[in-house]
Design an enzyme around this catalytic site. Structure first.
Site, short mmCIF file in Angstrom:
data_model
loop_
_atom_site.label_atom_id
_atom_site.label_comp_id
_atom_site.label_asym_id
_atom_site.label_seq_id
_atom_site.Cartn_x
_atom_site.Cartn_y
_atom_site.Cartn_z
N LYS A 149 67.33 74.82 66.57
CA LYS A 149 66.30 74.32 67.49
C LYS A 149 64.95 74.53 66.83
CE LYS A 149 65.25 74.37 72.44
NZ LYS A 149 65.10 72.93 72.60
N GLU A 182 73.43 62.96 71.41
CA GLU A 182 72.76 63.58 72.57
C GLU A 182 71.52 62.75 72.90
OE1 GLU A 182 70.99 67.41 71.78
OE2 GLU A 182 70.23 66.78 69.85
N1 PMP Z 1 69.14 68.58 73.14
C1 PMP Z 1 67.89 68.72 72.70
C2 PMP Z 1 67.44 67.92 71.54
C3 PMP Z 1 67.01 69.62 73.33
O1 PMP Z 1 65.77 69.76 72.88
C4 PMP Z 1 67.47 70.34 74.46
C5 PMP Z 1 66.56 71.32 75.14
N2 PMP Z 1 65.47 70.68 75.75
C6 PMP Z 1 68.77 70.13 74.90
C7 PMP Z 1 69.59 69.26 74.20
C8 PMP Z 1 69.32 70.86 76.10
O2 PMP Z 1 69.50 72.22 75.79
P1 PMP Z 1 69.33 73.35 76.88
O3 PMP Z 1 70.30 73.08 77.95
O4 PMP Z 1 69.58 74.62 76.16
O5 PMP Z 1 67.93 73.24 77.38
#
Ligand code: PMP
Length: 282
Positions: A149, A182
């Site tokens: 991330k 995603e």
């Molecule tokens: N994919 C991306 C690219 C993200 O930045 C995020 C978080 N905003 C998610 C998926 C979702 O992850 P989380 O449930 O941990 O927020």
């Protein structure tokens, strides 16, 4: 608002970082977005674990232990006294020279902002949202593994802008082989014949904390769920579709590229999961 920077607290107007910070100059850093529900930090251990995994992915020494990071989060949250909010935790390579060399950055920079959450309007949760499939493909893992991330979100930003140009709020990104990965800031799920499916993270998806929660909820609710390769056709022919993310929580998707999903209404399994998630955070 009290902002944590490297162990000290600053008022918003005094919370500043250097223009030589490599997080700013090169996107060299990592972050987490975390929710506060009823004054408590949601899934703190999971977020800290993912942060430290991301750090390993970019050879970044955060300079503090996971326990100390949890403590800093709890302390910053306690100082700000938000009942419901959003925490942005950022670790950058720190100050360096005007060159990419990370070895010229002696110390990582850590900052924590406790702010308000920018929610999707409530009506979208009852009506669902329309999304498009982006023409921007996910960066392949042999170039950069998006399970890290990182502060490099331009690929996602461009896909998000494409969604807006199409009159949508989100877009779905495919990988180089056309497999569903995603969304720009959320994970994606479909429901087909009563089975929940989401792409495996090695197809270019962040291992979302909300995604993990939804898979766990499905298991306790006795709804079969699997990680599965999904193509464009699986999206178009899905019985239901929804997004998951820290900010969005669970958001029904009712239109993909102009194709209605479940007659453009949020599906039953999606609604059950939304209800279960609401109970969990309460
Ligand atoms: N994919 C991306 C690219 C993200 O930045 C995020 C978080 N905003 C998610 C998926 C979702 O992850 P989380 O449930 O941990 O927020």
């Amino acid at each position: 608002m009290k902002i944590y920077i490297d162990g000290k607290y600053y008022d918003e107007k005094d919370a500043k970082i250097s223009v030589f910070d490599h997080g700013l100059l090169y996107g060299d850093g990592i972050f987490e977005g975390i929710r506060i529900y009823n004054g408590k930090i949601f899934k703190i251990a999971e977020h800290v674990r993912r942060l430290f995994d991301s750090a390993k992915g970019i050879y970044l020494d955060i300079g503090m232990a996971p326990e100390a990071m949890e403590k800093a989060l709890l302390e910053t949250n306690a100082l700000n006294q938000k009942k419901n909010g959003y925490i942005r935790l950022v670790v950058t390579r720190g100050d360096g020279l005007l060159g990419i060399d990370p070895f010229k950055c002696p110390k990582a920079k850590v900052f924590i902002i406790v702010g308000d959450i920018n929610l999707y309007p409530q009506e979208y949760y009852s009506k669902g949202i329309a999304v498009v499939i982006s023409s921007y493909r996910r960066i392949p893992a042999d170039c950069f593994d998006v399970r890290i991330k990182s502060l490099n979100y331009l690929n996602n930003v461009l896909a998000k802008m494409e969604a807006h140009r199409a009159g949508c709020l989100e877009s779905i990104m495919l990988d180089q082989q056309g497999r569903v990965a995603e969304c720009t800031g959320d994970n994606i799920f479909i429901v087909k014949n009563g089975i929940i499916a989401t792409p495996p993270s090695h197809h270019g998806a962040l291992e979302g904390i909300t995604r993990g929660e939804v898979l766990a909820l499905a298991s306790t609710m006795g709804i079969p769920a699997q990680e599965k390769t999904l193509m464009r056709f699986d999206l178009y022919s899905a019985d239901e579709c929804f997004l998951t993310g820290t900010a969005a929580e669970i958001m029904p998707v009712t239109m993909i590229d102009g194709n209605p999903i479940n007659d453009a209404k949020p599906g039953k399994i999606t609604a059950r999961l939304m209800q279960a998630f609401r109970e969990l955070i309460r």
